[in-house]
Design an enzyme around this catalytic site. Structure first.
Site, PDB file in Angstrom:
ATOM      1  N   HIS A  50     -15.408 -53.769 -30.259  1.00 28.34           N
ATOM      2  CA  HIS A  50     -14.921 -54.994 -30.524  1.00 28.34           C
ATOM      3  C   HIS A  50     -13.910 -54.847 -31.710  1.00 28.34           C
ATOM      4  O   HIS A  50     -12.972 -55.367 -31.868  1.00 28.34           O
ATOM      5  CB  HIS A  50     -16.227 -55.763 -30.569  1.00 28.34           C
ATOM      6  CG  HIS A  50     -15.753 -57.312 -31.374  1.00 28.34           C
ATOM      7  ND1 HIS A  50     -14.794 -58.038 -30.894  1.00 28.34           N
ATOM      8  CD2 HIS A  50     -16.012 -57.653 -32.668  1.00 28.34           C
ATOM      9  CE1 HIS A  50     -14.715 -59.186 -31.498  1.00 28.34           C
ATOM     10  NE2 HIS A  50     -15.249 -58.973 -32.752  1.00 28.34           N
ATOM     11  N   HIS A  74     -15.151 -56.351 -40.288  1.00 26.22           N
ATOM     12  CA  HIS A  74     -15.245 -57.977 -40.413  1.00 26.22           C
ATOM     13  C   HIS A  74     -16.647 -58.138 -40.056  1.00 26.22           C
ATOM     14  O   HIS A  74     -17.241 -59.449 -40.629  1.00 26.22           O
ATOM     15  CB  HIS A  74     -14.226 -58.490 -39.660  1.00 26.22           C
ATOM     16  CG  HIS A  74     -14.450 -58.525 -38.366  1.00 26.22           C
ATOM     17  ND1 HIS A  74     -13.746 -57.789 -37.277  1.00 26.22           N
ATOM     18  CD2 HIS A  74     -15.044 -59.315 -37.481  1.00 26.22           C
ATOM     19  CE1 HIS A  74     -13.933 -57.973 -36.084  1.00 26.22           C
ATOM     20  NE2 HIS A  74     -14.842 -59.104 -35.969  1.00 26.22           N
ATOM     21  N   GLU A  78     -22.282 -59.190 -41.646  1.00 24.80           N
ATOM     22  CA  GLU A  78     -23.090 -60.423 -41.079  1.00 24.80           C
ATOM     23  C   GLU A  78     -24.131 -59.604 -40.129  1.00 24.80           C
ATOM     24  O   GLU A  78     -25.114 -60.251 -39.938  1.00 24.80           O
ATOM     25  CB  GLU A  78     -22.234 -61.102 -40.016  1.00 24.80           C
ATOM     26  CG  GLU A  78     -22.777 -62.171 -39.225  1.00 24.80           C
ATOM     27  CD  GLU A  78     -23.090 -63.355 -40.400  1.00 24.80           C
ATOM     28  OE1 GLU A  78     -23.914 -64.331 -39.460  1.00 24.80           O
ATOM     29  OE2 GLU A  78     -22.659 -63.432 -41.363  1.00 24.80           O
ATOM     30  N   ASP A  79     -23.681 -58.333 -39.410  1.00 25.07           N
ATOM     31  CA  ASP A  79     -24.659 -57.886 -38.407  1.00 25.07           C
ATOM     32  C   ASP A  79     -25.595 -56.338 -38.894  1.00 25.07           C
ATOM     33  O   ASP A  79     -25.884 -55.993 -37.855  1.00 25.07           O
ATOM     34  CB  ASP A  79     -23.675 -57.731 -37.351  1.00 25.07           C
ATOM     35  CG  ASP A  79     -23.206 -59.044 -36.592  1.00 25.07           C
ATOM     36  OD1 ASP A  79     -24.109 -59.986 -36.775  1.00 25.07           O
ATOM     37  OD2 ASP A  79     -22.070 -58.972 -36.045  1.00 25.07           O
ATOM     38  N   ASP A 149     -10.238 -61.364 -33.745  1.00 25.74           N
ATOM     39  CA  ASP A 149     -11.518 -61.297 -33.552  1.00 25.74           C
ATOM     40  C   ASP A 149     -11.913 -62.216 -32.251  1.00 25.74           C
ATOM     41  O   ASP A 149     -12.448 -61.848 -31.407  1.00 25.74           O
ATOM     42  CB  ASP A 149     -12.378 -61.678 -34.732  1.00 25.74           C
ATOM     43  CG  ASP A 149     -13.725 -61.961 -34.320  1.00 25.74           C
ATOM     44  OD1 ASP A 149     -14.419 -61.063 -33.995  1.00 25.74           O
ATOM     45  OD2 ASP A 149     -14.262 -63.238 -34.453  1.00 25.74           O
TER      46      ASP A 149
END
Length: 720
Positions: A50, A74, A78-79, A149
């Site tokens: 992705h 990016h 966050e992940d 994104d």
């Protein structure tokens, strides 16, 4: 083993290797790959795919090294376990800032149920829009990464739960696609909308697909044949072309157009369903190519659109014409240069305001330039060699010197910094401005003079009938549209006042000459005097006199020339004596208050044919008199009194220190009272000043404007 998607990215970057830091991008990929190791998407593919797809889209945009690297990274903070601080330490503040911006945008969430947006969750929708536009858009590259994104997320949306699909698709349709449109990114906008369409309106999408499938197979063949014919026509006329290809209108755009009343859901009325795009080397080739095609295929009346002469608000440039094709069916022809085509597809490059700048901590800030929404600039590609140079030296602040305010329904208004609710109201409609009585800013009652901030939600409170603006509103406006509307309102009101004043002035002159008042003039006399002064009727004549454009004595001379001939004969018989003020009515000073020089004075027309009786303006007898409704403004000219008319003079001159002081000093020397002064505009070092003055007569006005024009650096002075 190298990821296949990354191989695609590497091939794109390799073509422009001199513009990119391939080693840095490679490091960003390795860290992202390690951070996302073991993570899978809903489709089952590795999560890293992705971020690579997002980076590929950014590279196709022509983005710089920092943006492509941030695209790869990016989702890391966050992940994964890697923090933003670690990214900053490894890659620097610039890339960390971009990653942080995208992370913040990722935290914006639509309501869980798409239908809530139409009811109770509208406020959340507006808040999402506000955050998207304002809070995180300090550097436009953040938006670009988020669009890349979102594009890949939409392309793989079928693998997530249905309810989540609807939420993301609606968010895309309501927020991200419009942002792409505002940036002029037609290709991205169209693809986002078409990906959202079958999810948001599946039934309508299916119906439209069926309609198109019935006609498109045949029409596509026609389009291909027409392309070949056009190639031959241009080649025969020696007009160069880089590329000629067909395009089919995007589904969502087509569906919206079909649902407009004028099209009645009839595909036969959509003339731009199919189009042929012709890419040529130069602007001159555009018009030559269109002229050549028109010689063979007749254009439809009114369907030639020159977006070169008048670009669309988002900067789109192209020459369009709808012609009857070989099968006698309408086909749209679009002709543009290669640069214009790229701008139409990836738009933002044609709409940047740029300036050389340092690298602040929170993204790029511009120096003081006025930003008009998506303002089209000169051909930046001639000045910037590549993406690295562009992003390194020419940073962008998307909202420089502009603010964006919202209506309660979520519509966005683009206003200059420092704008007030007055500007907002008049930007919606002049009628709303004239009816404005108050304002709610973010659901709180606020002064209408409050300076608005980015993201404020504005609700104008208004009366049913226009009460009109207040005189001082002009001092609290920033937009030309508001100032113009307010000026027009008072100009209309002023016209009525000037009509009354002009009629009184004319009646006074006639009274002094013992001549009949205008109300007793014949139709022939009225027609004669109106024709002489180019006025449509007697009321328009009164306005001209009231504004000092027409001298009342000249009006009398037109209708009663014998009066002036008699005066000339008297002057010839007694050359030694010339009355000091033969053109003045008798103005008598009242005995009750005995007005003196420097007193503020007003008067009224005496019912006993004694001319005008002058009082101090605070005298009680002035108001008690039965003629008080006809009070005239008076002013001193030396020891004499004259009727005073309020006049606004517009002065244009070089914006220098002392200009205003020179003007006011002259007015003081001439004993002219200044009633109001306003610097209307300062642009390109030129100031426009509006001064309201009390003027006695036309001669005085003409003399005064002549003196003002003699002041150094004054370019012009005239009555508004």
């Amino acid at each position: 083993m190298i990821n296949n998607s990354y191989k695609t990215l590497a091939e794109i970057l390799e073509k422009n290797r001199e513009k990119y830091d391939l080693e840095l991008i490679g490091r960003a990929y390795k860290i992202a790959e390690a951070a996302h190791s073991g993570q899978k998407r809903h489709s089952g593919e590795p999560y890293i795919n992705h971020t690579i797809e997002a980076a590929i889209t950014l590279a196709e945009f022509g983005a710089d090294t920092a943006t492509v690297s941030a695209g790869l990274l990016h989702d890391v903070p966050e992940d994964t376990a890697i923090t933003l601080e670690q990214i900053e330490k490894e890659f620097g503040k610039e890339i960390a800032f971009l990653v942080e911006g995208v992370t913040k945008l990722g935290k914006i969430r639509y309501p869980k149920h798409a239908e809530e947006t139409a009811s109770g969750a509208q406020a959340l929708y507006i808040e999402n829009l506000r955050k998207m536009f304002f809070a995180t858009a300090k550097d436009i590259r953040v938006i670009l990464i988020k669009l890349a994104d979102r594009l890949h997320n939409m392309q793989t949306l079928q693998f997530i739960p249905k309810e989540k699909q609807k939420r993301i698709a609606l968010e895309t349709l309501e927020i991200y696609a419009p942002v792409a449109h505002r940036l002029g990114m037609g290709h991205i906008k169209g693809e986002l909308e078409d990906l959202a369409f079958p999810i948001i309106r599946p039934e309508e999408f299916t119906n439209l697909q069926k309609k198109l499938s019935a006609i498109l197979s045949e029409r596509k063949i026609e389009l291909k044949n027409f392309e070949k014919i056009i190639k031959k026509i241009l080649a025969h006329d020696h007009i160069p072309s880089i590329n000629i290809h067909g395009r089919i209108k995007h589904m969502w755009s087509l569906w919206k157009k079909l649902n407009k009343p004028e099209y009645g859901n009839d595909l036969n009325k959509i003339y731009d369903l199919l189009a042929i795009r012709i890419i040529v080397p130069k602007v001159g080739d555009i018009y030559a190519a269109m002229g050549s095609i028109h010689q063979h295929y007749r254009p439809l009346t009114g369907l030639v659109k020159d977006y070169l002469a008048t670009p669309k608000p988002n900067g789109y440039r192209s020459l369009h014409s709808t012609v009857f094709g070989p099968q006698k069916r309408p086909v749209e022809i679009q002709i543009r240069t290669e640069e214009m085509h790229r701008d139409a597809e990836f738009g933002i490059a044609a709409h940047w305001v740029y300036a050389e700048s340092d690298k602040p901590k929170e993204g790029a800030k511009l120096k003081s330039h006025h930003l008009l929404w998506l303002k089209q600039l000169e051909d930046w590609q001639k000045k910037i060699k590549g993406p690295e140079d562009f992003w390194e030296n020419l940073k962008i602040d998307f909202f420089q010197n502009r603010i964006f305010a919202l209506t309660p329904k979520g519509d966005v208004l683009d206003l200059p910094e420092g704008a007030t609710p007055i500007d907002f109201a008049y930007s919606v409609h002049s009628a709303l401005g004239h009816r404005m009585t108050g304002v709610l800013i973010n659901n709180k009652i606020s002064p209408i003079t409050t300076k608005l901030k980015n993201g404020d939600i504005i609700e104008i409170m208004a009366s049913k009938k226009p009460a009109g603006p207040k005189q001082d509103w002009i001092n609290f406006t920033k937009t030309t549209i508001a100032r113009h509307a307010i000026h027009q309102w008072f100009q209309a009101q002023s016209k009525d006042k000037h009509k009354i004043l002009g009629k009184k002035s004319l009646e006074l002159e006639l009274l002094g000459a013992k001549l009949p008042a205008p109300d007793s003039w014949t139709r022939t006399q009225i027609a004669k005097v109106c024709d002489k002064f180019h006025r449509k009727d007697i009321n328009d004549l009164y306005v001209g006199v009231g504004r000092a454009d027409i001298n009342p004595r000249t009006v009398i001379k037109t209708l009663f020339p014998e009066i002036f001939e008699e005066e000339v004969r008297k002057k010839k018989r007694t050359p030694a004596f010339i009355p000091k003020k033969t053109d003045e009515l008798l103005i008598t000073k009242a005995k009750c208050c005995k007005p003196r020089e420097s007193d503020n004075v007003a008067g009224y027309i005496s019912g006993a044919a004694r001319g005008i009786i002058a009082h101090q303006d605070h005298c009680k007898n002035l108001r008690r008199n039965k003629n008080a409704s006809q009070i005239l403004r008076l002013g001193w000219r030396g020891a004499d009194l004259k009727i005073i008319t309020p006049i606004t003079i517009s002065i244009c001159g070089k914006n220098r220190v002392g200009l205003l002081n020179d003007i006011t000093a002259l007015l003081a020397k001439e004993n002219i009272n200044i009633e109001d002064i306003n610097v209307v505009q300062i642009k390109d070092k030129i100031a426009k000043i509006a001064i309201s003055l009390g003027i006695a007569d036309l001669d005085e006005l003409q003399n005064l404007t002549s003196l003002i024009r003699q002041i150094p650096d004054v370019r012009d002075a005239k009555r508004e």
